[in-house]
Scaffold this motif. Structure first.
Motif, PDB file in Angstrom:
ATOM      1  N   LEU A   5       0.832  -1.202   0.000  1.00  0.00           N
ATOM      2  CA  LEU A   5       0.000   0.000   0.000  1.00  0.00           C
ATOM      3  C   LEU A   5       0.868   1.254   0.000  1.00  0.00           C
ATOM      4  O   LEU A   5       0.607   2.205  -0.737  1.00  0.00           O
ATOM      5  N   VAL A   6       1.917   1.236   0.813  1.00  0.00           N
ATOM      6  CA  VAL A   6       2.842   2.375   0.860  1.00  0.00           C
ATOM      7  C   VAL A   6       3.536   2.559  -0.487  1.00  0.00           C
ATOM      8  O   VAL A   6       3.607   3.674  -1.021  1.00  0.00           O
ATOM      9  N   LEU A   7       4.032   1.473  -1.045  1.00  0.00           N
ATOM     10  CA  LEU A   7       4.768   1.537  -2.309  1.00  0.00           C
ATOM     11  C   LEU A   7       3.877   2.039  -3.455  1.00  0.00           C
ATOM     12  O   LEU A   7       4.270   2.935  -4.205  1.00  0.00           O
ATOM     13  N   VAL A   8       2.693   1.479  -3.580  1.00  0.00           N
ATOM     14  CA  VAL A   8       1.782   1.905  -4.651  1.00  0.00           C
ATOM     15  C   VAL A   8       1.344   3.351  -4.425  1.00  0.00           C
ATOM     16  O   VAL A   8       1.247   4.145  -5.363  1.00  0.00           O
ATOM     17  N   GLY A   9       1.123   3.725  -3.173  1.00  0.00           N
ATOM     18  CA  GLY A   9       0.750   5.100  -2.871  1.00  0.00           C
ATOM     19  C   GLY A   9       1.838   6.100  -3.220  1.00  0.00           C
ATOM     20  O   GLY A   9       1.560   7.201  -3.694  1.00  0.00           O
ATOM     21  N   ARG A  10       3.094   5.718  -3.017  1.00  0.00           N
ATOM     22  CA  ARG A  10       4.221   6.606  -3.341  1.00  0.00           C
ATOM     23  C   ARG A  10       4.479   6.707  -4.836  1.00  0.00           C
ATOM     24  O   ARG A  10       4.692   7.792  -5.369  1.00  0.00           O
ATOM     25  N   LYS A  11       4.485   5.581  -5.503  1.00  0.00           N
ATOM     26  CA  LYS A  11       4.837   5.540  -6.930  1.00  0.00           C
ATOM     27  C   LYS A  11       3.682   5.974  -7.836  1.00  0.00           C
ATOM     28  O   LYS A  11       3.923   6.431  -8.943  1.00  0.00           O
ATOM     29  N   ARG A  12       2.460   5.779  -7.392  1.00  0.00           N
ATOM     30  CA  ARG A  12       1.252   6.149  -8.141  1.00  0.00           C
ATOM     31  C   ARG A  12       1.295   5.670  -9.597  1.00  0.00           C
ATOM     32  O   ARG A  12       1.215   6.462 -10.539  1.00  0.00           O
ATOM     33  N   PRO A  13       1.405   4.346  -9.806  1.00  0.00           N
ATOM     34  CA  PRO A  13       1.486   3.841 -11.179  1.00  0.00           C
ATOM     35  C   PRO A  13       0.153   3.999 -11.909  1.00  0.00           C
ATOM     36  O   PRO A  13      -0.913   4.018 -11.300  1.00  0.00           O
ATOM     37  N   GLN A  14       0.236   4.107 -13.207  1.00  0.00           N
ATOM     38  CA  GLN A  14      -0.977   4.135 -14.029  1.00  0.00           C
ATOM     39  C   GLN A  14      -1.337   2.728 -14.490  1.00  0.00           C
ATOM     40  O   GLN A  14      -2.486   2.439 -14.786  1.00  0.00           O
ATOM     41  N   LEU A  15      -0.325   1.856 -14.558  1.00  0.00           N
ATOM     42  CA  LEU A  15      -0.517   0.499 -15.039  1.00  0.00           C
ATOM     43  C   LEU A  15       0.371  -0.454 -14.262  1.00  0.00           C
ATOM     44  O   LEU A  15       1.536  -0.150 -14.008  1.00  0.00           O
ATOM     45  N   ILE A  16      -0.194  -1.598 -13.899  1.00  0.00           N
ATOM     46  CA  ILE A  16       0.599  -2.683 -13.322  1.00  0.00           C
ATOM     47  C   ILE A  16       0.454  -3.870 -14.260  1.00  0.00           C
ATOM     48  O   ILE A  16      -0.642  -4.368 -14.496  1.00  0.00           O
ATOM     49  N   LEU A  17       1.573  -4.284 -14.824  1.00  0.00           N
ATOM     50  CA  LEU A  17       1.615  -5.417 -15.736  1.00  0.00           C
ATOM     51  C   LEU A  17       2.319  -6.553 -15.013  1.00  0.00           C
ATOM     52  O   LEU A  17       3.498  -6.431 -14.661  1.00  0.00           O
ATOM     53  N   CYS A  18       1.603  -7.640 -14.776  1.00  0.00           N
ATOM     54  CA  CYS A  18       2.216  -8.756 -14.056  1.00  0.00           C
ATOM     55  C   CYS A  18       2.033 -10.040 -14.853  1.00  0.00           C
ATOM     56  O   CYS A  18       1.087 -10.177 -15.621  1.00  0.00           O
ATOM     57  N   ASN A  19       2.949 -10.967 -14.623  1.00  0.00           N
ATOM     58  CA  ASN A  19       2.968 -12.164 -15.452  1.00  0.00           C
ATOM     59  C   ASN A  19       2.880 -13.467 -14.677  1.00  0.00           C
ATOM     60  O   ASN A  19       3.310 -14.489 -15.168  1.00  0.00           O
ATOM     61  N   GLY A  20       2.377 -13.454 -13.484  1.00  0.00           N
ATOM     62  CA  GLY A  20       2.084 -14.726 -12.869  1.00  0.00           C
ATOM     63  C   GLY A  20       2.651 -15.055 -11.513  1.00  0.00           C
ATOM     64  O   GLY A  20       1.985 -15.757 -10.765  1.00  0.00           O
ATOM     65  N   ARG A  43      -4.596   0.682 -13.606  1.00  0.00           N
ATOM     66  CA  ARG A  43      -5.071  -0.474 -14.358  1.00  0.00           C
ATOM     67  C   ARG A  43      -4.172  -1.675 -14.081  1.00  0.00           C
ATOM     68  O   ARG A  43      -2.955  -1.534 -13.928  1.00  0.00           O
ATOM     69  N   ILE A  44      -4.788  -2.856 -14.022  1.00  0.00           N
ATOM     70  CA  ILE A  44      -4.060  -4.093 -13.773  1.00  0.00           C
ATOM     71  C   ILE A  44      -4.220  -4.999 -14.999  1.00  0.00           C
ATOM     72  O   ILE A  44      -5.346  -5.301 -15.404  1.00  0.00           O
ATOM     73  N   VAL A  45      -3.093  -5.390 -15.579  1.00  0.00           N
ATOM     74  CA  VAL A  45      -3.089  -6.324 -16.701  1.00  0.00           C
ATOM     75  C   VAL A  45      -2.306  -7.552 -16.255  1.00  0.00           C
ATOM     76  O   VAL A  45      -1.148  -7.452 -15.854  1.00  0.00           O
ATOM     77  N   PHE A  46      -2.958  -8.702 -16.316  1.00  0.00           N
ATOM     78  CA  PHE A  46      -2.334  -9.954 -15.904  1.00  0.00           C
ATOM     79  C   PHE A  46      -2.127 -10.833 -17.120  1.00  0.00           C
ATOM     80  O   PHE A  46      -3.050 -11.059 -17.900  1.00  0.00           O
ATOM     81  N   CYS A  47      -0.919 -11.328 -17.296  1.00  0.00           N
ATOM     82  CA  CYS A  47      -0.589 -12.231 -18.397  1.00  0.00           C
ATOM     83  C   CYS A  47      -0.275 -13.607 -17.804  1.00  0.00           C
ATOM     84  O   CYS A  47       0.719 -13.768 -17.097  1.00  0.00           O
ATOM     85  N   GLU A  48      -1.132 -14.563 -18.082  1.00  0.00           N
ATOM     86  CA  GLU A  48      -0.941 -15.914 -17.558  1.00  0.00           C
ATOM     87  C   GLU A  48       0.262 -16.580 -18.208  1.00  0.00           C
ATOM     88  O   GLU A  48       0.568 -16.322 -19.378  1.00  0.00           O
ATOM     89  N   SER A  49       0.923 -17.411 -17.461  1.00  0.00           N
ATOM     90  CA  SER A  49       2.133 -18.082 -17.914  1.00  0.00           C
ATOM     91  C   SER A  49       1.870 -18.980 -19.126  1.00  0.00           C
ATOM     92  O   SER A  49       0.800 -19.582 -19.262  1.00  0.00           O
ATOM     93  N   PHE A  50       2.873 -19.098 -19.986  1.00  0.00           N
ATOM     94  CA  PHE A  50       2.804 -19.949 -21.169  1.00  0.00           C
ATOM     95  C   PHE A  50       2.567 -21.411 -20.794  1.00  0.00           C
ATOM     96  O   PHE A  50       1.919 -22.149 -21.530  1.00  0.00           O
ATOM     97  N   CYS A  51       3.078 -21.831 -19.647  1.00  0.00           N
ATOM     98  CA  CYS A  51       2.958 -23.242 -19.257  1.00  0.00           C
ATOM     99  C   CYS A  51       1.559 -23.597 -18.746  1.00  0.00           C
ATOM    100  O   CYS A  51       1.267 -24.770 -18.544  1.00  0.00           O
ATOM    101  N   ARG A  52       0.686 -22.613 -18.544  1.00  0.00           N
ATOM    102  CA  ARG A  52      -0.686 -22.886 -18.107  1.00  0.00           C
ATOM    103  C   ARG A  52      -1.558 -23.095 -19.340  1.00  0.00           C
ATOM    104  O   ARG A  52      -1.973 -22.134 -19.986  1.00  0.00           O
TER     105      ARG A  52
END
Length: 91
Positions: A5-20, A43-52
């Motif tokens: 919460l502290v980190l996201v509050g400080r950085k104030r990202p517009q997009l979080i791209l995560c891959n699994g 915005r949150i964009v999640f990319c599921e792993s190729f092995c799934r």
């Protein structure tokens, strides 16, 4: 989660791209909390792993309801999860 919460509050990202990996879960949950409370529009964009191929990972199952975009790399997953976007193999 508190440090996320502290980190996201400080950085104030517009997009979080995560891959699994599960390590992205606290950051995504913190971003979702801020969005629900109208503190920031991230915005949150999640990319599921190729092995799934047929089922989602645990992180995917947890983030599926809150991700703005949910990307999969196999058509079988797209058929099973309606909100998922099949984009083919990402290299």
């Amino acid at each position: 989660l508190a440090w996320s919460l502290v980190l996201v509050g400080r950085k104030r990202p517009q997009l979080i791209l995560c891959n699994g990996p599960g390590t992205c879960l606290p950051i995504c949950l913190a971003a979702f909390c801020f969005r629900v409370l109208f503190f920031m529009d991230v915005r949150i964009v999640f990319c599921e792993s190729f092995c799934r191929v047929t089922t989602l990972s645990l992180t995917g199952k947890l983030l599926y309801p809150i991700a703005d975009r949910f990307v999969v790399q196999w058509p079988q997953l797209r058929e099973r999860y309606r909100r998922a976007e099949y984009v083919g193999v990402l290299c």
